[in-house]
Design a protein around this motif. Structure first.
Motif, PDB file in Angstrom:
ATOM      1  N   HIS A 310       0.849  -1.195   0.000  1.00  0.00           N
ATOM      2  CA  HIS A 310       0.000   0.000   0.000  1.00  0.00           C
ATOM      3  C   HIS A 310       0.883   1.243   0.000  1.00  0.00           C
ATOM      4  O   HIS A 310       1.915   1.274   0.695  1.00  0.00           O
ATOM      5  N   PHE A 311       0.456   2.256  -0.757  1.00  0.00           N
ATOM      6  CA  PHE A 311       1.025   3.582  -0.563  1.00  0.00           C
ATOM      7  C   PHE A 311       0.360   4.197   0.679  1.00  0.00           C
ATOM      8  O   PHE A 311      -0.843   3.996   0.912  1.00  0.00           O
ATOM      9  N   SER A 312       1.149   4.920   1.445  1.00  0.00           N
ATOM     10  CA  SER A 312       0.604   5.546   2.650  1.00  0.00           C
ATOM     11  C   SER A 312      -0.500   6.528   2.265  1.00  0.00           C
ATOM     12  O   SER A 312      -0.309   7.366   1.375  1.00  0.00           O
ATOM     13  N   ALA A 317       4.753   9.296  -0.548  1.00  0.00           N
ATOM     14  CA  ALA A 317       6.183   9.065  -0.721  1.00  0.00           C
ATOM     15  C   ALA A 317       6.629   7.816   0.027  1.00  0.00           C
ATOM     16  O   ALA A 317       7.771   7.372  -0.140  1.00  0.00           O
ATOM     17  N   HIS A 318       5.738   7.243   0.830  1.00  0.00           N
ATOM     18  CA  HIS A 318       6.031   6.009   1.559  1.00  0.00           C
ATOM     19  C   HIS A 318       5.263   4.857   0.913  1.00  0.00           C
ATOM     20  O   HIS A 318       4.042   4.941   0.711  1.00  0.00           O
ATOM     21  N   LEU A 319       5.992   3.820   0.605  1.00  0.00           N
ATOM     22  CA  LEU A 319       5.398   2.599   0.064  1.00  0.00           C
ATOM     23  C   LEU A 319       5.654   1.480   1.062  1.00  0.00           C
ATOM     24  O   LEU A 319       6.801   1.073   1.275  1.00  0.00           O
ATOM     25  N   LEU A 320       4.593   0.976   1.694  1.00  0.00           N
ATOM     26  CA  LEU A 320       4.730  -0.102   2.670  1.00  0.00           C
ATOM     27  C   LEU A 320       4.464  -1.438   1.984  1.00  0.00           C
ATOM     28  O   LEU A 320       3.480  -1.591   1.243  1.00  0.00           O
ATOM     29  N   ASP A 355      -5.750   6.975   9.544  1.00  0.00           N
ATOM     30  CA  ASP A 355      -5.488   7.678   8.291  1.00  0.00           C
ATOM     31  C   ASP A 355      -4.043   8.151   8.181  1.00  0.00           C
ATOM     32  O   ASP A 355      -3.528   8.321   7.075  1.00  0.00           O
ATOM     33  N   ASN A 356      -3.398   8.380   9.330  1.00  0.00           N
ATOM     34  CA  ASN A 356      -1.998   8.818   9.285  1.00  0.00           C
ATOM     35  C   ASN A 356      -1.025   7.648   9.130  1.00  0.00           C
ATOM     36  O   ASN A 356       0.191   7.846   9.116  1.00  0.00           O
ATOM     37  N   VAL A 372       0.783  -3.264  15.028  1.00  0.00           N
ATOM     38  CA  VAL A 372       2.121  -2.697  14.874  1.00  0.00           C
ATOM     39  C   VAL A 372       2.001  -1.179  14.928  1.00  0.00           C
ATOM     40  O   VAL A 372       1.154  -0.596  14.231  1.00  0.00           O
ATOM     41  N   ASP A 373       2.844  -0.561  15.732  1.00  0.00           N
ATOM     42  CA  ASP A 373       2.878   0.899  15.842  1.00  0.00           C
ATOM     43  C   ASP A 373       4.229   1.377  15.332  1.00  0.00           C
ATOM     44  O   ASP A 373       5.283   1.017  15.868  1.00  0.00           O
ATOM     45  N   ARG A 374       4.206   2.185  14.254  1.00  0.00           N
ATOM     46  CA  ARG A 374       5.447   2.650  13.641  1.00  0.00           C
ATOM     47  C   ARG A 374       6.175   3.676  14.519  1.00  0.00           C
ATOM     48  O   ARG A 374       7.363   3.935  14.302  1.00  0.00           O
ATOM     49  N   ARG A 375       5.488   4.244  15.465  1.00  0.00           N
ATOM     50  CA  ARG A 375       6.088   5.307  16.271  1.00  0.00           C
ATOM     51  C   ARG A 375       6.944   4.760  17.412  1.00  0.00           C
ATOM     52  O   ARG A 375       7.789   5.475  17.951  1.00  0.00           O
ATOM     53  N   THR A 376       6.752   3.525  17.768  1.00  0.00           N
ATOM     54  CA  THR A 376       7.537   2.948  18.860  1.00  0.00           C
ATOM     55  C   THR A 376       8.844   2.392  18.310  1.00  0.00           C
ATOM     56  O   THR A 376       8.897   1.900  17.174  1.00  0.00           O
ATOM     57  N   PRO A 377       9.915   2.461  19.115  1.00  0.00           N
ATOM     58  CA  PRO A 377      11.197   1.925  18.630  1.00  0.00           C
ATOM     59  C   PRO A 377      11.156   0.391  18.563  1.00  0.00           C
ATOM     60  O   PRO A 377      10.341  -0.257  19.214  1.00  0.00           O
ATOM     61  N   GLY A 378      12.034  -0.127  17.767  1.00  0.00           N
ATOM     62  CA  GLY A 378      12.102  -1.581  17.616  1.00  0.00           C
ATOM     63  C   GLY A 378      11.238  -2.066  16.463  1.00  0.00           C
ATOM     64  O   GLY A 378      10.516  -1.311  15.798  1.00  0.00           O
TER      65      GLY A 378
END
Length: 564
Positions: A310-312, A317-320, A355-356, A372-378
């Motif tokens: 998916h594109f974000s 500009a982010h492709l996951l 949405d973010n 999954v949370d992208r904001r947390t480290p690891g």
């Protein structure tokens, strides 16, 4: 009767007829020595004439041990007729007597006569000569049919023949130089953990062409798309827009090496920019509007099949992309593939919970789901939950109520509330029942989420009503079709058109090869096909979110773009 001188009566002289009758009684008496009828072969051998089979003359002398024949009978009387006890063959018997066969009974003489006549008849047919000629012809024909002699192997030949290509020899006979061993001609180098530079697979450093592609991606991502609210137009206008979309040779390109397993289309309205993932872990980026040979480039951020992409929604500009062991984010602004999540289990699919795009729900092949949370480290997940599935193929988040997601498993399709997920004992909010075989996908309708479309291996597409999210969702329509793609094709996934709430697209096994668009009522609205350009099954298909553009990917890594 006369009397003799002594007074005794003298016997009268028998008449010729009486003598003949007496002689017949003697002739009809069987031979005393034989005691039985002679066999045909012995009868011919003893008394047959020269016309017998084999051409042997039959002996007229009585065989040794046979009694001497009786006196020959007197000739018939002047009337020339035999007694009623005779068989009427007087001429034959007379001839037999003349031939010296008088020692035989009348029956044996007649039998001998019949045998002799039959032998002469068969001799006249010349059956022996015909059989000999037929045997000679058959022998000649068999002589022409000869088995091919197996060539004898040369004693000095120790190895089988090999082509010049395998021997690495040029056609001129000059040996080719030894090529240095490269790691994995078919098996690509193992992708290491951690961030990866965004460098194409076919080059080791940046090039002008690669920079142009990435620059284009970055530029179109900075453009803000028109904030037009998603709406659904009437079916007639929608069908007209589908009819206006065509395929041409210029819009077909091999983007990845192996079969396409996932696709995403950039939301830009100025340039058609498509990303495709294949079964080997490659991701191909293609600028459709660029007509040069270098319009597409391949990157390898994964080791295994790229099953979801998916594109974000907030930052294109982010492709996951998700593979078996990792979830990565390709950031074109930094030219790097970041690692978001790494797992020992097998990941199957993901979708954004917000949405973010900061959080996502991830499905596992063993049936679990994780947050999954992208904001947390690891790179570990925040929560892993067992939802009771043996396998989870796809997950999809409700477009309006983001706390709900639908999961498709082996034969289960259920809707869950992410707010109540726990490690064990999770209960679904709603169940979508009726599937009898494995389910390939399940997705919410794009605007309201009031519909869910599923693709099942029981050769049916099903559309469910999820307006009220009751415990058991009702089936609105069922489409019977062939969903059996086999092992060499990616399984079909029915995905909704983002521009049309009640219509979805799915690949087809029908001939000629085509891509089909259905309404949620089960009605077939349109079939995309081109006899000259589309000759393969497009298992993965995606609509542009705002323009009349459809992209289909096949099992050889080619993308087909239908557009106005």
């Amino acid at each position: 009767m006369a009397l003799s001188q002594g007074g005794t009566p003298e016997p009268e002289e028998p008449s010729p007829r009486s003598r003949q009758r007496m002689q017949l009684r003697v002739l009809l008496t069987p031979l005393a020595v034989a005691g039985r009828r002679l066999p045909q072969k012995r009868l011919l051998g003893a008394y047959g004439g020269g016309g017998a089979a084999g051409g042997k003359r039959l002996c007229r002398e009585p065989p040794p041990g046979r009694l001497a024949p009786r006196e020959p009978a007197s000739p018939p009387g002047p009337e020339g007729a035999w007694d009623a006890e005779s068989d009427g063959s007087d001429a034959g018997e007379a001839a037999a007597a003349a031939d010296g066969h008088s020692q035989l009974s009348a029956y044996e003489r007649k039998r001998l006569k019949n045998i002799t006549e039959n032998a002469k008849f068969f001799a006249a047919l010349k059956l022996h000569e015909s059989a000999a000629r037929l045997h000679q012809i058959a022998t000649k024909r068999q002589s022409h049919v000869t088995k091919r002699a197996k060539p004898k192997k040369a004693e000095d030949e120790t190895v089988p023949r090999r082509s010049m290509r395998l021997q690495r020899v040029e056609p001129s006979g000059i040996p080719m130089p030894e090529m240095p061993a490269q790691p994995g001609a078919e098996e690509y180098r193992e992708v290491p953990a951690g961030p990866l530079p965004m460098v194409p697979e076919d080059q080791m450093g940046n090039s002008k062409l690669t920079e142009d592609l990435l620059t284009t991606w970055m530029r179109i991502s900075e453009m803000k798309a028109n904030d037009t609210q998603k709406r659904t137009c009437d079916i007639k206008r929608y069908q007209d827009s589908l009819n206006s979309m065509v395929l041409s040779e210029d819009n077909i390109k091999k983007v990845v090496k192996h079969r396409v397993s996932s696709m995403a289309i950039h939301p830009s309205e100025s340039i058609i920019f498509v990303a495709a993932g294949d079964k080997s872990g490659q991701i191909g980026l293609w600028n459709v509007d660029c007509k040069s040979e270098e319009a597409a480039h391949v990157f390898i951020p994964h080791n295994y099949l790229v099953s979801c992409m998916h594109f974000s929604p907030c930052n294109p500009a982010h492709l996951l992309s998700l593979s078996d062991d990792t979830l990565r984010c390709g950031d074109v602004t930094r030219a790097v593939f970041d690692e978001i999540c790494r797992s020992e289990g097998s990941l199957s699919s993901f979708d954004f919970l917000e949405d973010n795009a900061s959080t996502a729900i991830v499905g596992y092949w063993d049936g679990n789901v994780a947050i999954v949370d992208r904001r947390t480290p690891g790179t570990s997940s925040e929560l892993s939950a067992d939802i009771g599935f043996t396998r989870t193929r796809t997950v999809d988040v409700h477009p309006v109520n983001k706390q709900y997601f639908v999961a498709a498993g082996s034969v289960d399709v259920c809707i869950y509330d992410v707010r109540y997920l726990k490690a064990m004992g999770n209960k679904p909010v709603s169940s979508l029942k009726g599937h009898t075989k494995s389910v390939a996908s399940a997705y919410f309708s794009p605007v309201t989420g009031n519909r869910v479309v599923t693709v099942c291996a029981d050769d049916k597409l099903r559309v469910y009503d999820t307006t009220s999210l009751s415990s058991t969702a009702a089936v609105l329509s069922t489409v019977r079709r062939n969903n059996n793609t086999g092992r060499w094709l990616t399984r079909f996934r029915a995905v909704w058109d983002p521009k049309q709430e009640d219509c979805f697209v799915v690949g087809s096994m029908a001939q000629p090869r085509q891509i089909e668009v259905f309404q949620d009522t089960g009605k077939l609205l349109h079939s995309f096909y081109n006899l000259d350009c589309l000759g393969s099954v497009c298992s993965i298909n995606v609509f542009h979110p705002s323009k009349n553009i459809l992209v289909g990917g096949n099992s050889s890594g080619r993308l087909h773009v239908f557009k106005e």
